[in-house]
Write a protein that holds these residues in place. Structure first.
Motif, PDB file in Angstrom:
ATOM      1  N   GLU A   1       0.821  -1.215   0.000  1.00 23.81           N
ATOM      2  CA  GLU A   1       0.000   0.000   0.000  1.00 23.81           C
ATOM      3  C   GLU A   1       0.852   1.261   0.000  1.00 23.81           C
ATOM      4  OE1 GLU A   1      -2.693  -0.187   3.251  1.00 23.81           O
ATOM      5  OE2 GLU A   1      -3.755  -1.960   2.492  1.00 23.81           O
ATOM      6  N   SER A   2       2.001   1.201   0.664  1.00 22.03           N
ATOM      7  CA  SER A   2       2.866   2.380   0.731  1.00 22.03           C
ATOM      8  C   SER A   2       3.854   2.444  -0.433  1.00 22.03           C
ATOM      9  CB  SER A   2       3.630   2.398   2.055  1.00 22.03           C
ATOM     10  OG  SER A   2       4.467   1.255   2.173  1.00 22.03           O
ATOM     11  N   GLY A   3       3.799   1.490  -1.350  1.00 22.06           N
ATOM     12  CA  GLY A   3       4.643   1.528  -2.530  1.00 22.06           C
ATOM     13  C   GLY A   3       6.037   0.970  -2.341  1.00 22.06           C
ATOM     14  N   LEU A   4       6.314   0.328  -1.197  1.00 25.52           N
ATOM     15  CA  LEU A   4       7.651  -0.213  -0.944  1.00 25.52           C
ATOM     16  C   LEU A   4       7.832  -1.618  -1.494  1.00 25.52           C
ATOM     17  CD1 LEU A   4       8.168   1.052   2.703  1.00 25.52           C
ATOM     18  CD2 LEU A   4       9.004   2.060   0.582  1.00 25.52           C
ATOM     19  N   LEU A   5       6.742  -2.306  -1.776  1.00 23.10           N
ATOM     20  CA  LEU A   5       6.785  -3.620  -2.410  1.00 23.10           C
ATOM     21  C   LEU A   5       5.789  -3.628  -3.558  1.00 23.10           C
ATOM     22  CD1 LEU A   5       6.877  -6.105   0.638  1.00 23.10           C
ATOM     23  CD2 LEU A   5       8.796  -5.457  -0.832  1.00 23.10           C
ATOM     24  N   ARG A   6       6.024  -4.505  -4.512  1.00 18.64           N
ATOM     25  CA  ARG A   6       5.149  -4.622  -5.676  1.00 18.64           C
ATOM     26  C   ARG A   6       3.917  -5.448  -5.340  1.00 18.64           C
ATOM     27  NH1 ARG A   6       7.933  -6.491 -11.187  1.00 18.64           N
ATOM     28  NH2 ARG A   6       9.300  -4.868 -10.335  1.00 18.64           N
ATOM     29  N   ASP A   7       2.804  -5.087  -5.920  1.00 19.88           N
ATOM     30  CA  ASP A   7       1.587  -5.890  -5.818  1.00 19.88           C
ATOM     31  C   ASP A   7       1.742  -7.087  -6.758  1.00 19.88           C
ATOM     32  OD1 ASP A   7      -0.932  -6.886  -5.482  1.00 19.88           O
ATOM     33  OD2 ASP A   7      -1.965  -5.261  -6.522  1.00 19.88           O
ATOM     34  N   SER A   8       1.896  -8.291  -6.194  1.00 17.46           N
ATOM     35  CA  SER A   8       2.145  -9.476  -7.011  1.00 17.46           C
ATOM     36  C   SER A   8       1.559 -10.695  -6.312  1.00 17.46           C
ATOM     37  CB  SER A   8       3.654  -9.688  -7.214  1.00 17.46           C
ATOM     38  OG  SER A   8       4.260 -10.123  -6.001  1.00 17.46           O
ATOM     39  N   ALA A   9       1.675 -11.853  -6.945  1.00 17.70           N
ATOM     40  CA  ALA A   9       1.187 -13.091  -6.342  1.00 17.70           C
ATOM     41  C   ALA A   9       1.890 -13.366  -5.013  1.00 17.70           C
ATOM     42  CB  ALA A   9       1.391 -14.262  -7.307  1.00 17.70           C
ATOM     43  N   LEU A  10       3.166 -13.011  -4.912  1.00 19.35           N
ATOM     44  CA  LEU A  10       3.905 -13.270  -3.675  1.00 19.35           C
ATOM     45  C   LEU A  10       3.378 -12.428  -2.525  1.00 19.35           C
ATOM     46  CD1 LEU A  10       7.633 -13.547  -4.822  1.00 19.35           C
ATOM     47  CD2 LEU A  10       5.989 -15.379  -4.395  1.00 19.35           C
ATOM     48  N   THR A  11       2.978 -11.189  -2.819  1.00 16.89           N
ATOM     49  CA  THR A  11       2.466 -10.342  -1.743  1.00 16.89           C
ATOM     50  C   THR A  11       0.992 -10.606  -1.474  1.00 16.89           C
ATOM     51  OG1 THR A  11       2.166  -8.552  -3.366  1.00 16.89           O
ATOM     52  CG2 THR A  11       4.192  -8.534  -2.056  1.00 16.89           C
ATOM     53  N   ASP A  12       0.301 -11.240  -2.417  1.00 19.12           N
ATOM     54  CA  ASP A  12      -1.076 -11.667  -2.158  1.00 19.12           C
ATOM     55  C   ASP A  12      -1.127 -12.748  -1.080  1.00 19.12           C
ATOM     56  OD1 ASP A  12      -2.230  -9.982  -3.983  1.00 19.12           O
ATOM     57  OD2 ASP A  12      -2.423 -11.488  -5.571  1.00 19.12           O
TER      58      ASP A  12
END
Length: 248
Positions: free
Chosen positions: A177-188
Motif C-alpha cells: 500500500e505504501s509503494g515499498l513492495l510490488r503488488d504481485s502473487a507473492l504479496t497476495d
C-alpha cells in the motif's frame, strides 16, 4: 507428494532413519538450553523409532540421561514434548521481521531495493541453512507421519505458525500500500514466499542424496531470482500510460 494420513507408515518403517541420539549418562549438570535440546533430541529419536502413540516417557527420559521425574520437571506430557519439537524446528523463517523498509536513495539506487536484496539473502541463508540440520528433516517427516495421529498435540505449534504468517502478511500488505513492495502473487499470499523451501525439504526427504545436492542450489538461486523479480516496487512511471502520438 506426501501420502494421505491413512497411508502413512510408522516412522520406524519409512522415511529418514531415526535420530541417532546416543544415550546420555545420568546426573550430568548442563545449561538449561543444552539440557532442553538433549531432551528434545531424545524425544525425536523415540517418536521416530516407535511413533507418537507407542513412544514412552520412560524411554525418552533414559535416553536423555534423566529420571522420569526429571523429565516431567521439564515437560509435563508427550504432547508438550511433541509441540516443543515442532516449535524448535518447524516455525518459518521470516523474510520481513520488524525492521521497516526504507525508500530513500543510497548510492544512486533506491534504498528499498538495496535493503530488500540484503534481506532476501539473509532469509535464504537462514532458511536453506536449516535444511542442513538433519533434525529439521526428521522433524518434518515426524510431522507428516505422526501429525494426523496426534492432532491435539499440534495446537500450540499451529497457532504460532499461523500467527507468524498473519503478521508477515500484514507487514507485506502495508508495504504494498505504501509503494515499498510490488503488488504481485507473492504479496497476495506470503506462503508462496516459503513454498520453494518446503520443496527443497521434500527433495531431501524423497530423492537420492546426489540428486538433492545437485538440485537444491539451483532451486535456491531460482528462489532468489523469483523474490527479487516480484517483490521490488515498480520503477517510477512504469504504470503510466504511453504518451499519445504528436499530431501536426
Amino acid at each position: 507428494m506426501p501420502k494421505k494420513s491413512s497411508e502413512l507408515q510408522p516412522a520406524s518403517s519409512a522415511g529418514p532413519s531415526p535420530a541417532k541420539a546416543a544415550r546420555q549418562p545420568r546426573n550430568r549438570r548442563l545449561p538449561a538450553q543444552e539440557r532442553r535440546d538433549q531432551i528434545l533430541d531424545a524425544a525425536l529419536h523415540e517418536f521416530s523409532r516407535s511413533g507418537f502413540g507407542a513412544a514412552r516417557m520412560d524411554d525418552i527420559a533414559e535416553r536423555a540421561g534423566l529420571s522420569k521425574g526429571g523429565l516431567y520437571a521439564h515437560f509435563g506430557s508427550k504432547e508438550t514434548l511433541f509441540q516443543a519439537l515442532m516449535q524448535r524446528m518447524l516455525l518459518p523463517d521470516l523474510l520481513f521481521e520488524e525492521r521497516p523498509l526504507h525508500p530513500p536513495m543510497a548510492q544512486g539506487q533506491p534504498r528499498a531495493r538495496v535493503d530488500l536484496a540484503a534481506r532476501v539473502d539473509d532469509f535464504l541463508e537462514r532458511a536453506y541453512g536449516r535444511l542442513e540440520d538433519e533434525r529439521f528433516i526428521r522433524t518434518l517427516h515426524l510431522l507428516l507421519a505422526e501429525g494426523p495421529r496426534a492432532p491435539g498435540a499440534l495446537g500450540e505449534w499451529r497457532a504460532s505458525h499461523l500467527q507468524l504468517l498473519r503478521t508477515q502478511q500484514l507487514f507485506v500488505s502495508e508495504a504494498v500500500e505504501s509503494g515499498l513492495l510490488r503488488d504481485s502473487a507473492l504479496t497476495d499470499m506470503v506462503q508462496l514466499v516459503h513454498a520453494p523451501i518446503l520443496l527443497a525439504a521434500l527433495l531431501k526427504m524423497l530423492q537420492a542424496d546426489a540428486h538433492a545436492r545437485a538440485t537444491i542450489p539451483r532451486l535456491r538461486a531460482a528462489h532468489r531470482r523469483l523474490l527479487l523479480t516480484l517483490l521490488p516496487p515498480e520503477p517510477a512511471g512504469a504504470d503510466a500510460a504511453p504518451a499519445a502520438p504528436a499530431t501536426h
